[in-house]
Design an enzyme around this catalytic site. Structure first.
Site, PDB file in Angstrom:
ATOM      1  N   LYS A  35       0.837  -1.204   0.000  1.00 16.30           N
ATOM      2  CA  LYS A  35       0.000   0.000   0.000  1.00 16.30           C
ATOM      3  C   LYS A  35       0.873   1.256   0.000  1.00 16.30           C
ATOM      4  O   LYS A  35       1.846   1.336   0.741  1.00 16.30           O
ATOM      5  CB  LYS A  35      -0.898   0.035   1.244  1.00 16.30           C
ATOM      6  CG  LYS A  35      -1.876  -1.115   1.327  1.00 16.30           C
ATOM      7  CD  LYS A  35      -2.654  -1.067   2.636  1.00 16.30           C
ATOM      8  CE  LYS A  35      -3.600  -2.247   2.749  1.00 16.30           C
ATOM      9  NZ  LYS A  35      -4.307  -2.229   4.050  1.00 16.30           N
ATOM     10  N   TYR A  63      -5.227   5.472  -0.571  1.00 14.12           N
ATOM     11  CA  TYR A  63      -4.087   4.575  -0.707  1.00 14.12           C
ATOM     12  C   TYR A  63      -4.238   3.666  -1.904  1.00 14.12           C
ATOM     13  O   TYR A  63      -5.318   3.210  -2.241  1.00 14.12           O
ATOM     14  CB  TYR A  63      -3.787   3.800   0.566  1.00 14.12           C
ATOM     15  CG  TYR A  63      -4.888   2.930   1.127  1.00 14.12           C
ATOM     16  CD1 TYR A  63      -4.949   1.572   0.843  1.00 14.12           C
ATOM     17  CD2 TYR A  63      -5.845   3.470   1.976  1.00 14.12           C
ATOM     18  CE1 TYR A  63      -5.942   0.775   1.378  1.00 14.12           C
ATOM     19  CE2 TYR A  63      -6.835   2.678   2.525  1.00 14.12           C
ATOM     20  CZ  TYR A  63      -6.887   1.329   2.220  1.00 14.12           C
ATOM     21  OH  TYR A  63      -7.871   0.541   2.744  1.00 14.12           O
TER      22      TYR A  63
END
Length: 192
Positions: A72, A131
């Protein structure tokens, strides 16, 4: 863009170069070639997630099992968060250890969390978090670890009791979460 490696191998804070003047500001938030150069990681992002939270909300610690482990790249569009990653990599010398950083709309910092880490954040204010993920969300592979697990010992900058989802409130401690993957990992935690 500047890269700052954190104490857990693979975690990198990315600071973009912000060009500001009387009109406002501009910065490049993502450049694939530069990201690969600074992190040494090359795998395409396949999903963007947008999280909106009120101050005091704590989300996490979330991760996905293989073959769906997610990397991420986290950034804040509005407000600020204390962003945390916990090392779950079986062969890592830092298994069960954590690192955290404050990300905000003002500081423009991003945190790269490679696959093999659990992720969570505390909303320090009302916030919007974006994200990028390099693997799709797969509910059957999703797991959670307790945010307040004493074995991990995260120093959350709490300003009251955090607001948790039911799933996060019922999350397992790290030692229990690791047993289905490999019971020997619990012994690794004891040796560190």
């Amino acid at each position: 863009m500047n890269a700052i490696e954190l104490e857990l191998e693979g975690l990198v804070v990315l600071e973009p170069r912000v060009l500001a003047d009387e009109r406002g500001a501009f910065f490049e938030s993502y450049n694939d070639a530069l990201f690969t150069e600074l992190t040494g990681y090359r795998r395409p992002f396949v999903q963007d997630n947008h999280s909106i939270s009120h101050a005091g909300v704590l989300r996490g610690l979330h991760y996905q099992l293989e073959p769906g482990a997610q990397g991420k790249l986290v950034r804040v569009l509005q407000g600020s968060i204390f962003d945390v990653a916990v090392d779950l990599r079986p062969q890592s010398d830092t298994l069960g250890q954590w690192a955290g950083v404050t990300l905000s709309a003002e500081n423009h910092k991003q945190l790269w969390i490679p696959p093999g880490f659990a992720h969570g954040f505390l909303a320090l204010s009302d916030c919007e978090v974006l994200y990028k993920a390099d693997a799709y969300y797969q509910p059957s592979l999703e797991r959670s670890i307790r945010w307040d697990d004493a074995d991990i010992g995260i120093a959350w900058p709490l300003f009251g009791d955090p607001l948790l989802s039911g799933k996060d409130a019922a999350a397992l401690p790290l030692r229990v979460a690791l047993i289905p993957a490999d019971p020997k990992l619990v012994g690794e935690l004891d040796r560190q």
